[in-house]
Write a protein that holds these residues in place. Structure first.
Motif, mmCIF file in Angstrom:
data_model
loop_
_atom_site.group_PDB
_atom_site.id
_atom_site.type_symbol
_atom_site.label_atom_id
_atom_site.label_comp_id
_atom_site.label_asym_id
_atom_site.label_seq_id
_atom_site.Cartn_x
_atom_site.Cartn_y
_atom_site.Cartn_z
ATOM 1 N N TYR A 1 0.240 5.019 16.625
ATOM 2 C CA TYR A 1 0.882 4.232 15.575
ATOM 3 C C TYR A 1 2.127 3.528 16.097
ATOM 4 O O TYR A 1 2.863 4.067 16.921
ATOM 5 N N GLU B 1 4.797 -0.219 10.661
ATOM 6 C CA GLU B 1 4.002 -0.500 9.465
ATOM 7 C C GLU B 1 4.169 -1.951 9.056
ATOM 8 O O GLU B 1 5.146 -2.600 9.413
ATOM 9 N N ALA C 1 -3.641 -3.750 11.723
ATOM 10 C CA ALA C 1 -3.859 -2.946 10.529
ATOM 11 C C ALA C 1 -5.109 -3.483 9.839
ATOM 12 O O ALA C 1 -5.443 -4.667 9.963
ATOM 13 N N LYS D 1 2.430 -0.536 2.176
ATOM 14 C CA LYS D 1 2.646 -0.429 3.614
ATOM 15 C C LYS D 1 1.399 0.158 4.277
ATOM 16 O O LYS D 1 0.859 1.157 3.824
ATOM 17 N N TYR D 2 0.961 -0.491 5.353
ATOM 18 C CA TYR D 2 -0.185 -0.043 6.140
ATOM 19 C C TYR D 2 0.293 0.260 7.550
ATOM 20 O O TYR D 2 1.128 -0.477 8.093
ATOM 21 N N ARG D 3 -0.241 1.306 8.144
ATOM 22 C CA ARG D 3 0.139 1.665 9.508
ATOM 23 C C ARG D 3 -0.404 0.647 10.500
ATOM 24 O O ARG D 3 -1.557 0.219 10.396
#
Length: 153
Positions: free
Chosen positions: A123, A126, A90, A113-115
């Motif tokens: 993806y 997260e 990420a 939250k980041y993917r």
């Protein structure tokens, strides 16, 4: 130029999947910022939903050399008998945070939250991370407060 400490709070990750055939994976994170790299603890047996709650400090300056103001979080699975598996990564862009911190003395991005992106650009869950920047206090003539620089010895 503002110089200070950028603190990264690594909270947790969710839905990372599982790269181990037997048992749960043991994820950890390599955190990189402008040539600096720190490593989290290994979340042994936590599988695809690890919890870290760890803080990491990086030296940061704004404006600094280059314009690459991003934190890269590389998530890996610790393996005992083979090389560690890359789970995903990420990226957090922090230029706006550094600008605010340089102006106000401090700035904070609460945990978000980041993917997590795999090597094939799909993806994979997260990761939750917060970031703060605190400018280092200096005198007007550029000398730092305290320390040996102020001593007569």
């Amino acid at each position: 130029m503002a110089v200070g400490i950028m603190e990264v709070l690594l909270v947790n990750a969710k839905d990372l999947g599982d790269s181990d055939f037997f048992g749960d994976m043991d994820p950890y994170v390599l955190i990189q910022y402008k040539g600096q790299e720190l490593k989290s603890s290994v979340a042994r047996g936590r599988g695809g939903n690890p919890v870290w709650n760890e803080k990491f400090s990086f030296r940061a300056e704004y404006p600094g050399s280059g314009d690459n103001y991003k934190i890269i979080l590389k998530i890996l699975d610790k393996d005992t008998f083979s090389s560690d598996d890359f789970i995903g990564q990420a990226t957090i862009y922090v230029e706006d945070l550094l600008v605010l911190g340089a102006e106000n003395g401090t700035a904070e991005m609460h945990p978000v939250k980041y993917r997590v992106i795999r090597q094939d650009n799909t993806y994979r869950g997260e990761i939750q991370v917060g970031v703060t920047f605190t400018r280092k206090v200096e005198e007007e003539n550029g000398h730092e407060f305290g320390g040996w620089k102020e001593s007569n010895f």
